[in-house]
Design a protein around this motif. Structure first.
Motif, mmCIF file in Angstrom:
data_model
loop_
_atom_site.group_PDB
_atom_site.id
_atom_site.type_symbol
_atom_site.label_atom_id
_atom_site.label_comp_id
_atom_site.label_asym_id
_atom_site.label_seq_id
_atom_site.Cartn_x
_atom_site.Cartn_y
_atom_site.Cartn_z
ATOM 1 N N UNK A 9 -34.625 -7.534 -44.888
ATOM 2 C CA UNK A 9 -34.154 -6.505 -43.967
ATOM 3 C C UNK A 9 -32.771 -6.919 -43.477
ATOM 4 N N UNK A 10 -32.296 -6.310 -42.376
ATOM 5 C CA UNK A 10 -30.941 -6.618 -41.921
ATOM 6 C C UNK A 10 -30.916 -7.658 -40.806
ATOM 7 N N UNK A 11 -32.032 -8.344 -40.597
ATOM 8 C CA UNK A 11 -32.067 -9.410 -39.605
ATOM 9 C C UNK A 11 -31.173 -10.558 -40.078
ATOM 10 N N UNK A 12 -30.615 -11.307 -39.134
ATOM 11 C CA UNK A 12 -29.696 -12.376 -39.496
ATOM 12 C C UNK A 12 -29.779 -13.477 -38.449
ATOM 13 N N UNK A 13 -29.421 -14.696 -38.865
ATOM 14 C CA UNK A 13 -29.288 -15.809 -37.930
ATOM 15 C C UNK A 13 -27.806 -15.999 -37.619
ATOM 16 N N UNK A 14 -27.473 -15.974 -36.329
ATOM 17 C CA UNK A 14 -26.103 -16.210 -35.893
ATOM 18 C C UNK A 14 -26.116 -17.395 -34.935
ATOM 19 N N UNK A 15 -25.465 -18.491 -35.335
ATOM 20 C CA UNK A 15 -25.423 -19.735 -34.561
ATOM 21 C C UNK A 15 -26.822 -20.187 -34.173
ATOM 22 N N UNK A 16 -27.770 -19.979 -35.104
ATOM 23 C CA UNK A 16 -29.136 -20.435 -34.882
ATOM 24 C C UNK A 16 -30.024 -19.436 -34.183
ATOM 25 N N UNK A 17 -29.464 -18.345 -33.674
ATOM 26 C CA UNK A 17 -30.249 -17.327 -32.977
ATOM 27 C C UNK A 17 -30.605 -16.206 -33.932
ATOM 28 N N UNK A 18 -31.860 -15.793 -33.920
ATOM 29 C CA UNK A 18 -32.271 -14.665 -34.754
ATOM 30 C C UNK A 18 -31.817 -13.377 -34.086
ATOM 31 N N UNK A 19 -31.155 -12.550 -34.850
ATOM 32 C CA UNK A 19 -30.523 -11.347 -34.305
ATOM 33 C C UNK A 19 -31.010 -10.116 -35.062
ATOM 34 N N UNK A 20 -31.415 -9.118 -34.327
ATOM 35 C CA UNK A 20 -31.751 -7.812 -34.882
ATOM 36 C C UNK A 20 -30.585 -6.866 -34.611
ATOM 37 N N UNK A 21 -29.829 -6.440 -35.636
ATOM 38 C CA UNK A 21 -28.734 -5.499 -35.387
ATOM 39 C C UNK A 21 -29.186 -4.244 -34.649
ATOM 40 N N UNK A 22 -30.471 -3.872 -34.834
ATOM 41 C CA UNK A 22 -30.980 -2.685 -34.149
ATOM 42 C C UNK A 22 -30.926 -2.805 -32.640
ATOM 43 N N UNK A 23 -31.071 -4.024 -32.118
ATOM 44 C CA UNK A 23 -30.981 -4.188 -30.667
ATOM 45 C C UNK A 23 -29.574 -3.899 -30.170
ATOM 46 N N UNK A 24 -28.575 -4.323 -30.940
ATOM 47 C CA UNK A 24 -27.191 -4.062 -30.554
ATOM 48 C C UNK A 24 -26.901 -2.562 -30.649
ATOM 49 N N UNK A 25 -27.448 -1.919 -31.678
ATOM 50 C CA UNK A 25 -27.278 -0.471 -31.792
ATOM 51 C C UNK A 25 -27.856 0.246 -30.583
ATOM 52 N N UNK A 26 -29.046 -0.169 -30.153
ATOM 53 C CA UNK A 26 -29.660 0.468 -28.983
ATOM 54 C C UNK A 26 -28.800 0.297 -27.742
ATOM 55 N N UNK A 27 -28.225 -0.895 -27.570
ATOM 56 C CA UNK A 27 -27.357 -1.129 -26.420
ATOM 57 C C UNK A 27 -26.126 -0.234 -26.473
ATOM 58 N N UNK A 28 -25.585 -0.041 -27.665
ATOM 59 C CA UNK A 28 -24.417 0.840 -27.816
ATOM 60 C C UNK A 28 -24.783 2.290 -27.513
ATOM 61 N N UNK A 29 -25.931 2.725 -28.031
ATOM 62 C CA UNK A 29 -26.323 4.127 -27.873
ATOM 63 C C UNK A 29 -26.689 4.472 -26.433
#
Length: 583
Positions: free
Chosen positions: A405-425
């Motif tokens: 899926x589009x999940x990713x690790x950034x500096x060791x933290x698991x990140x869901x791009x969908x959470x950032x999208x929700x914050x933007x929307x």
């Protein structure tokens, strides 16, 4: 074809004692009370010291409302008090919830509302109104000295801690991990890692305290080793980190690969005083770093892999066991399978999804039975679907191939791009938003269609809503989103609009700095006013930028990058002799 001939591999079978990690620590404290177990705040704490103060804080927590099975949220600065918070929570039999005190208020409130802790403990004055207990940073020992010890019975079958990760719905979700899983992890460390040298090791704790991997160094401490808690200014600056390792003669260092690479560049493995063991995890390791550490004499380097849902790490690989990056083999009491979309094991060498079963599995997501049932499936036994694409090689090693899926690790933290999208929307003026992972060093890029407002205001709003690792490195405004045949956003077609070509006039010293910006951030264009952090920089990449500039003859430190954020300001540091030099 039997399952034995398919992609299935298991770790050793090991008995798990019916205890908590706190029981292990207390056993060690009784066995070696005078041995140093923690060096923090420039004080060497013995096992007896830490056990005594942990019991006093446990009594304070109990008097404030903590009890077995309840949640204790600890929002602590990086000090001995933070370690006491972990220990005291376990002594009460409560569930430990680490919280970053620097979290934006909205995210902190969301976590507290979801976890509903019985007690919130902090030593940060600005969080006092949200806390039930506040330990002062100066007189905390006086505050605790009047409390008697507290040793209630503890159950080893329940949850030990909660870790909140990014969630695709826009809200963080809590992963509940049990004592049995944590003690199983301790057994793995005791068998495979503690024998790294003769006698007790000096272990660096440079990981964020709210990161689930921070349990590794704590378990080293419970195993009788000497833990050194690196202060924040030290752990975030590679040169200072290396100096600290040498000064304290530390033998074990754990870091995410990006930070380990920066430490190696800063001279971690140079000279006679070098660590014996390097431990990495949290994100993929590149071939260059893998090959370099594999060839380093006198050093054992280990790569760890594991989702939060599988208790810190699930597989391990010594770099000298494999020439190319591998996540290795499962830890004890753990089985890994590579399966197809129907959860059927695939042949050895074929790619598929990695699913994990065994004692490492978390209990589930707090208060979320639906997501728990979706990820923790039952197919003869309970298994966790990692969402990672892997394959099992003929030699029994697992190779990580990316995400399904589009999940990713950034500096060791698991990140869901969908959470950032929700914050933007949810932000005023945003009509549409999409977030993608881009770049060789994964980073989030947000594409937005704005009705009102500006990118600058939107970025400021995100800073107030999200932790730093969830902030997009770039926000790209679009007139309209590209759409696919079904009318949905065509994410593959998202690209920055072609900019009108403009002439950027830079002095020779500014061009030297701008070139370093472009290489470090993988950007085609920057100008004199470009802000390193607004362009997606963070503390690790800032340290790397400082090192890159020093290699060009510029006397630049991490502090300089933090204070002089733009190309023009950093160019003021370029010596006059560098004028006209080609970077």
């Amino acid at each position: 074809m039997s399952e034995a001939a398919l992609s299935t591999v298991s770790g050793v079978t090991r008995r798990i004692p019916d205890v908590t990690w706190c029981d292990l620590f207390e056993f060690q404290a009784r066995r070696t009370p005078a041995r140093v177990c923690l060096v923090a705040d420039e004080v060497a704490w013995t096992f007896h010291d830490l056990d005594l103060w942990g019991e006093r804080l446990a009594r304070m927590l109990r008097d404030a409302g903590a009890s077995p099975g309840t949640v204790v949220a600890c929002a602590m600065t990086r000090s001995v008090r933070a370690v006491l918070g972990v220990l005291a929570t376990a002594k009460v039999g409560a569930v430990y919830l680490p919280i970053d005190p620097a979290l934006p208020a909205a995210r902190l409130d969301a976590i507290l509302a979801d976890a509903r802790p019985a007690v919130v403990l902090t030593d940060v004055v600005r969080l006092a109104e949200r806390a039930d207990l506040v330990l002062s940073t100066e007189d905390w020992q006086a505050e605790l000295s009047g409390y008697a010890g507290h040793r209630p019975p503890r159950a080893a079958a329940g949850p030990a801690y909660l870790i909140y990760t990014s969630g695709s719905t826009g809200l963080p979700k809590g992963v509940s991990v049990g004592h049995r899983s944590l003690v199983n992890l301790y057994g793995e460390l005791a068998d495979g890692f503690f024998p790294a040298g003769r006698g007790p090791q000096r272990v660096a704790h440079g990981l964020p305290l709210f990161f689930d991997a921070s349990w590794n160094p704590l378990l080293w401490m419970a195993g009788g080793h000497e833990l050194h808690l690196l202060p924040d200014p030290v752990r975030t600056d590679p040169a200072s980190y290396v100096d600290f390792v040498r000064e304290h003669r530390l033998s074990v260092v754990e870091a995410v690969p990006a930070q380990m690479s920066a430490l190696v560049e800063a001279g971690l493995l140079e000279g006679r005083s070098r660590p014996r063991m390097l431990v990495m995890g949290g994100e993929a390791i590149g071939q260059d770093l893998w090959s370099y550490l594999r060839a380093a004499p006198g050093v054992t380097a280990v790569n760890l892999y594991g989702p939060t849902e599988c208790t810190v790490f699930t597989t391990a690989c010594r770099l000298d066991d494999h020439a190319t990056p591998s996540i290795g083999r499962p830890i004890g009491n753990t089985t890994a399978r590579i399966v197809d979309e129907h959860l059927r094991p695939v042949p050895i060498g074929e790619p598929g999804e990695l699913v994990i079963s065994g004692s490492c599995l978390a209990l589930g997501y707090l208060g979320r039975p639906g997501p728990t049932a979706d990820r923790f499936v039952t197919a003869g036994e309970r298994r966790y679907r990692t969402g990672d694409r892997c394959r099992l090689m003929a030699d029994g090693h697992l190779e990580w191939l990316g995400r399904l899926d589009d999940q990713v690790k950034i500096r060791g933290h698991r990140v869901e791009p969908g959470e950032v999208e929700q914050a933007l929307l949810t932000s005023p003026g945003v009509r549409q938003a999409a977030v993608r992972v881009e770049g060789s060093e994964p980073r989030l890029v947000a594409y937005v269609v704005l009705d009102t407002g500006s990118v600058g205001r939107l970025r400021e709003r995100l800073r107030a809503m999200l932790p730093s690792y969830l902030l997009p490195s770039t926000i790209v405004p679009l007139e309209a989103m590209p759409l696919g045949p079904t009318g949905k956003i065509d994410r593959a077609a998202l690209t920055p609009p072609v900019a009108v070509r403009r002439t950027i006039v830079l002095t020779s010293t500014q061009e030297l700095v701008a070139a370093a910006f472009r290489v470090q951030l993988e950007l085609p264009v920057v100008d004199a006013d470009s802000d390193f952090f607004d362009l997606g920089g963070h503390s690790l990449s800032a340290a790397a930028l400082a090192a890159r500039l020093r290699a060009q003859g510029v006397p630049c430190s991490l502090r300089d990058v933090l204070l002089r954020r733009t190309v023009a300001r950093l160019a003021e540091l370029v010596p006059a002799t560098e004028e006209g030099r080609t970077p």
